[in-house]
Design a protein around this motif. Structure first.
Motif, PDB file in Angstrom:
ATOM      1  N   UNK A  57       0.845  -1.191   0.000  1.00 33.02           N
ATOM      2  CA  UNK A  57       0.000   0.000   0.000  1.00 33.02           C
ATOM      3  C   UNK A  57       0.881   1.241   0.000  1.00 33.02           C
ATOM      4  N   UNK A  58       0.269   2.393  -0.196  1.00 37.62           N
ATOM      5  CA  UNK A  58       1.023   3.646  -0.124  1.00 37.62           C
ATOM      6  C   UNK A  58       1.629   3.812   1.261  1.00 37.62           C
ATOM      7  N   UNK A  59       0.910   3.394   2.287  1.00 36.56           N
ATOM      8  CA  UNK A  59       1.432   3.473   3.660  1.00 36.56           C
ATOM      9  C   UNK A  59       2.646   2.558   3.822  1.00 36.56           C
ATOM     10  N   UNK A  60       2.587   1.351   3.254  1.00 33.23           N
ATOM     11  CA  UNK A  60       3.740   0.440   3.297  1.00 33.23           C
ATOM     12  C   UNK A  60       4.954   1.097   2.656  1.00 33.23           C
ATOM     13  N   UNK A  61       4.750   1.699   1.492  1.00 36.06           N
ATOM     14  CA  UNK A  61       5.852   2.324   0.758  1.00 36.06           C
ATOM     15  C   UNK A  61       6.476   3.442   1.589  1.00 36.06           C
ATOM     16  N   UNK A  62       5.654   4.203   2.297  1.00 45.54           N
ATOM     17  CA  UNK A  62       6.182   5.263   3.163  1.00 45.54           C
ATOM     18  C   UNK A  62       7.059   4.685   4.270  1.00 45.54           C
ATOM     19  N   UNK A  63       6.668   3.532   4.811  1.00 44.62           N
ATOM     20  CA  UNK A  63       7.443   2.884   5.874  1.00 44.62           C
ATOM     21  C   UNK A  63       8.730   2.273   5.306  1.00 44.62           C
ATOM     22  N   UNK A  64       8.635   1.652   4.142  1.00 44.15           N
ATOM     23  CA  UNK A  64       9.776   0.946   3.555  1.00 44.15           C
ATOM     24  C   UNK A  64      10.820   1.888   2.966  1.00 44.15           C
ATOM     25  N   UNK A  65      10.400   3.038   2.509  1.00 40.45           N
ATOM     26  CA  UNK A  65      11.328   3.975   1.877  1.00 40.45           C
ATOM     27  C   UNK A  65      11.758   5.045   2.848  1.00 40.45           C
ATOM     28  N   UNK A  66      12.928   5.611   2.665  1.00 41.50           N
ATOM     29  CA  UNK A  66      13.805   5.490   1.506  1.00 41.50           C
ATOM     30  C   UNK A  66      14.737   4.288   1.544  1.00 41.50           C
ATOM     31  N   UNK A  67      14.642   3.471   2.599  1.00 43.17           N
ATOM     32  CA  UNK A  67      15.550   2.338   2.719  1.00 43.17           C
ATOM     33  C   UNK A  67      15.435   1.324   1.601  1.00 43.17           C
ATOM     34  N   UNK A  68      14.243   1.095   1.113  1.00 45.65           N
ATOM     35  CA  UNK A  68      14.066   0.088   0.072  1.00 45.65           C
ATOM     36  C   UNK A  68      14.682   0.537  -1.246  1.00 45.65           C
ATOM     37  N   UNK A  69      14.399   1.758  -1.649  1.00 43.46           N
ATOM     38  CA  UNK A  69      14.867   2.242  -2.949  1.00 43.46           C
ATOM     39  C   UNK A  69      16.250   2.870  -2.905  1.00 43.46           C
ATOM     40  N   UNK A  70      16.664   3.344  -1.725  1.00 37.64           N
ATOM     41  CA  UNK A  70      17.948   4.023  -1.549  1.00 37.64           C
ATOM     42  C   UNK A  70      18.003   5.289  -2.405  1.00 37.64           C
ATOM     43  N   UNK A  71      19.152   5.650  -2.936  1.00 41.85           N
ATOM     44  CA  UNK A  71      19.261   6.854  -3.756  1.00 41.85           C
ATOM     45  C   UNK A  71      19.387   8.131  -2.945  1.00 41.85           C
ATOM     46  N   UNK A  72      19.103   9.256  -3.599  1.00 48.66           N
ATOM     47  CA  UNK A  72      19.298  10.584  -3.012  1.00 48.66           C
ATOM     48  C   UNK A  72      18.478  10.788  -1.738  1.00 48.66           C
ATOM     49  N   UNK A  73      17.231  10.345  -1.747  1.00 49.30           N
ATOM     50  CA  UNK A  73      16.387  10.513  -0.553  1.00 49.30           C
ATOM     51  C   UNK A  73      16.998   9.785   0.641  1.00 49.30           C
ATOM     52  N   UNK A  74      17.529   8.605   0.410  1.00 45.45           N
ATOM     53  CA  UNK A  74      18.148   7.845   1.499  1.00 45.45           C
ATOM     54  C   UNK A  74      19.408   8.548   2.001  1.00 45.45           C
TER      55      UNK A  74
END
Length: 151
Positions: A57-74
């Motif tokens: 869900x969108x809520x899951x993605x908020x919890x998982x990121x930025x760790x899941x995708x890494x990159x500049x936000x992380x």
């Protein structure tokens, strides 16, 4: 296999300082802290996929990121935390994984669902991927540590 992999990962990072956890080889790199956050996010993502058998869900993605995708936000958000912070997260997530594994029958490992590009994939492979992802990133951690020693 997962527990052995985790023991060796923890041995590599348990005594690192915040500065070492946040060290970047270059402006595009991942820090050790980022890689630890990534390992935790990957495991949580696979808990959702295989234990809860649902899409993120969108809520899951908020919890998982930025760790899941890494990159500049992380690079902006994952820094300034001691090793204990990452170790505690990894431990809590792994406890849930192991507790859930204990409740599942062996044949659960061979249940197949559509996965990458819709290909049928079993839970055994999915959890193998969690382990091999950690192994790959542990190798990166070792490389980062060598570079730090030589800097």
């Amino acid at each position: 296999m997962m527990e052995y992999t985790r023991v060796t990962t923890l041995a590599e990072v348990k005594d690192l300082t915040i500065e070492q956890l946040d060290f970047l080889i270059n402006d595009e790199a991942n820090s050790i802290g980022m890689l630890l956050e990534h390992m935790n996010s990957v495991e949580k993502a696979y808990q959702i996929n295989t234990f809860e058998k649902r899409e993120y869900t969108e809520e899951d993605i908020k919890v998982l990121n930025p760790g899941l995708e890494l990159g500049a936000a992380a690079r902006e958000q994952i820094k300034g935390k001691p090793a204990e912070f990452y170790l505690e997260q990894l431990e809590q997530t792994r406890e849930k994984t192991i507790e859930t594994f204990r409740t599942l029958p062996d044949n659960w490992l061979f249940e197949q669902t559509p996965f990458w590009d819709g290909e049928l994939t079993n839970n055994y492979f999915k959890w193998f991927h969690v382990m091999e992802d950690e192994l790959n990133h542990r190798g990166q951690i070792r490389l980062i540590k060598k570079i730090m020693r030589n800097s």
